[in-house]
Motif scaffolding. Structure first.
Motif, PDB file in Angstrom:
ATOM      1  N   SER A   1       0.835  -1.209   0.000  1.00 25.10           N
ATOM      2  CA  SER A   1       0.000   0.000   0.000  1.00 25.10           C
ATOM      3  C   SER A   1       0.865   1.252   0.000  1.00 25.10           C
ATOM      4  N   VAL A   2       1.920   1.231   0.801  1.00 18.42           N
ATOM      5  CA  VAL A   2       2.819   2.384   0.852  1.00 18.42           C
ATOM      6  C   VAL A   2       3.458   2.632  -0.501  1.00 18.42           C
ATOM      7  N   SER A   3       3.883   1.558  -1.160  1.00 16.05           N
ATOM      8  CA  SER A   3       4.513   1.678  -2.472  1.00 16.05           C
ATOM      9  C   SER A   3       3.537   2.235  -3.506  1.00 16.05           C
ATOM     10  N   SER A   4       2.297   1.749  -3.468  1.00 17.30           N
ATOM     11  CA  SER A   4       1.290   2.227  -4.427  1.00 17.30           C
ATOM     12  C   SER A   4       0.970   3.705  -4.200  1.00 17.30           C
ATOM     13  N   ILE A   5       0.861   4.097  -2.923  1.00 21.57           N
ATOM     14  CA  ILE A   5       0.581   5.504  -2.608  1.00 21.57           C
ATOM     15  C   ILE A   5       1.732   6.399  -3.072  1.00 21.57           C
ATOM     16  N   ASN A   6       2.962   5.963  -2.829  1.00 24.83           N
ATOM     17  CA  ASN A   6       4.117   6.746  -3.266  1.00 24.83           C
ATOM     18  C   ASN A   6       4.153   6.901  -4.783  1.00 24.83           C
ATOM     19  N   GLN A   7       3.753   5.863  -5.494  1.00 26.34           N
ATOM     20  CA  GLN A   7       3.739   5.927  -6.949  1.00 26.34           C
ATOM     21  C   GLN A   7       2.747   6.967  -7.437  1.00 26.34           C
ATOM     22  N   VAL A   8       1.569   7.009  -6.818  1.00 23.09           N
ATOM     23  CA  VAL A   8       0.565   8.014  -7.192  1.00 23.09           C
ATOM     24  C   VAL A   8       1.076   9.424  -6.872  1.00 23.09           C
ATOM     25  N   VAL A   9       1.736   9.565  -5.721  1.00 23.69           N
ATOM     26  CA  VAL A   9       2.287  10.871  -5.329  1.00 23.69           C
ATOM     27  C   VAL A   9       3.306  11.347  -6.352  1.00 23.69           C
TER      28      VAL A   9
END
Length: 430
Positions: A407-415
């Motif tokens: 989840s953290v990785s996916s959120i960072n990608q969107v950011v």
């Protein structure tokens, strides 16, 4: 008689000073008696500034010598660190701001004459835009008279009366004599403390009194140009917070308020909520206080109706989900807030789920900080799904929240994607 003069091979007419330079040097030598500056050419002014004594009285130079080499020399002679970039690259502004700060920080109530400060106002009011006061001295306590046990017992009741009534008029420096006269003041940073107190340490040295608060509030109200007010590490409680708020209501220019690192709790937060709708505040920082759910709900209620606040910092409070969810609910109606900091505020996945609903519909938020909370996998998943529908958030800090790494990785990608879009948008606007 014949004289033999040794020939100097280095002598030339170039080393003979010109008549104009001799005249300018005469002006330098007699500047205090007959100050002449405005009538000179720019080149002549530079010559004067490079040679004037930095010990000249300020009443002679303050409103006559323009910003330049002279004030640079004054600053560098007095202080080791002189970063003029913090003062809009103005050496004159640096000198007068730091000089006035030094006078205030060394002011001893009932000992130092108020005229010491007041007489500086005509000299510095054009140049002082910010005051950063890192120390405020209390009055000097007179030593108690020694005596025998019988004497102590007989005078005991009198001492109690003295403590109650025989008190100083002002516990610290009274800003009421100054702030209304500084017509260009935009920022005021205060800390009620005594630096390098050593073995004389007392807790009273590190907090403002009720009388301080009253006089400061009146002074802030009179300062119509103030944009930023920071009062931190001064043991400001609910009573003092609400008193200051009373004087700040409807302030014409205040846009940033910082009460971080104090002891404000819910009653004070309710006052801040009222302030949000009675000023044009753009930034509110109450980091590291004692605000819990009810106080956050009061601020959230004001936030739902507010249209000016851009940044809200609740870092290191005790909001829990009661306060966190209230803030998120308010953001469903608020369309101006850009920066939200709820780090270390004891919220859980319930607040993360509430925030995820905001991220789906809110296109205003730019940065979110939920670090050092217990969001868990449920909170991380909720934020991950919401971020897939968001194109405005360019900062999202969820470190130390027990969120799933995926989840953290996916959120960072969107950011990162949102950051790239933001940069392209700014480039096209240029």
């Amino acid at each position: 008689m014949r004289r033999i003069i040794a020939e100097d091979p280095n002598w030339s007419l170039d080393i003979v000073p010109s008549l104009s330079n001799l005249c300018l040097q005469c002006l330098v030598n007699k500047f205090e008696e007959k100050p002449i500056f405005e009538e000179l050419t720019p080149t002549q002014k530079d010559y004067i500034q490079e040679r004037l004594s930095t010990s000249l009285p300020l009443h002679v130079t303050a409103n006559l010598v323009s910003d330049g080499v002279y004030w640079k020399r004054c600053c560098q002679q007095r202080w080791d660190l002189c970063d003029v970039s913090h003062y809009d690259h103005s050496w004159k502004r640096m000198f007068f701001e730091r000089h006035l700060e030094n006078i205030i920080e060394l002011f001893i109530p009932d000992v130092t004459e108020s005229s010491t400060v007041v007489k500086m106002v005509p000299l510095c009011k054009k140049y002082v835009k910010r005051l950063d006061i890192s120390q405020l001295l209390p009055p000097i306590k007179e030593p108690q008279r020694g005596g025998g046990e019988d004497e102590d017992e007989e005078e005991g009741s009198d001492l109690v009366i003295d403590d109650e009534y025989d008190i100083p008029r002002v516990d610290h420096f009274d800003f009421g004599i100054l702030l209304d006269k500084l017509t260009n003041l935009e920022e005021l940073h205060l800390v009620y403390r005594v630096k390098q107190c050593g073995m004389n340490f007392e807790w009273e040295m590190f907090e403002m009194t009720d009388r301080d608060c009253e006089s400061l509030g009146k002074a802030l109200k009179s300062c119509k140009t103030l944009k930023l007010f920071r009062l931190h590490q001064s043991h400001v409680n609910d009573k003092k917070c609400r008193l200051l708020v009373k004087y700040l209501l409807d302030h014409p220019s205040l846009t940033e308020l910082d009460f971080s690192h104090n002891v404000i709790s819910d009653a004070g937060a309710r006052g801040l909520g009222k302030l949000l709708n009675r000023t044009k505040l753009e930034t509110l920082n109450v980091c590291d206080n004692n605000i819990s759910g009810p106080g956050a709900k009061a601020v959230a209620h004001a936030l739902s109706k507010n249209s000016s606040l851009l940044s809200l910092n609740f870092h290191l409070n005790r909001l829990k989900d009661e306060g966190g969810q209230a803030i998120c609910k308010a953001l469903l109606k608020n369309t101006t807030l850009r920066h939200l900091h709820l780090g270390g505020s004891e919220v859980t996945w319930h607040t993360a789920v509430a925030l995820s609903k905001v991220l789906v519909v809110n296109n205003t938020l730019k940065s979110i900080n939920l670090s050092c909370n217990t969001l868990g996998e449920v909170g991380g998943k909720a934020l991950e799904e919401a971020m897939c529908h968001n194109s405005s958030v360019t900062e999202c800090d969820i470190r130390l929240t027990d969120a799933d790494e995926q989840s953290v990785s996916s959120i960072n990608q969107v950011v990162w994607t949102n950051q790239s879009l933001e940069h392209k948008k700014k480039a096209q606007e240029k």
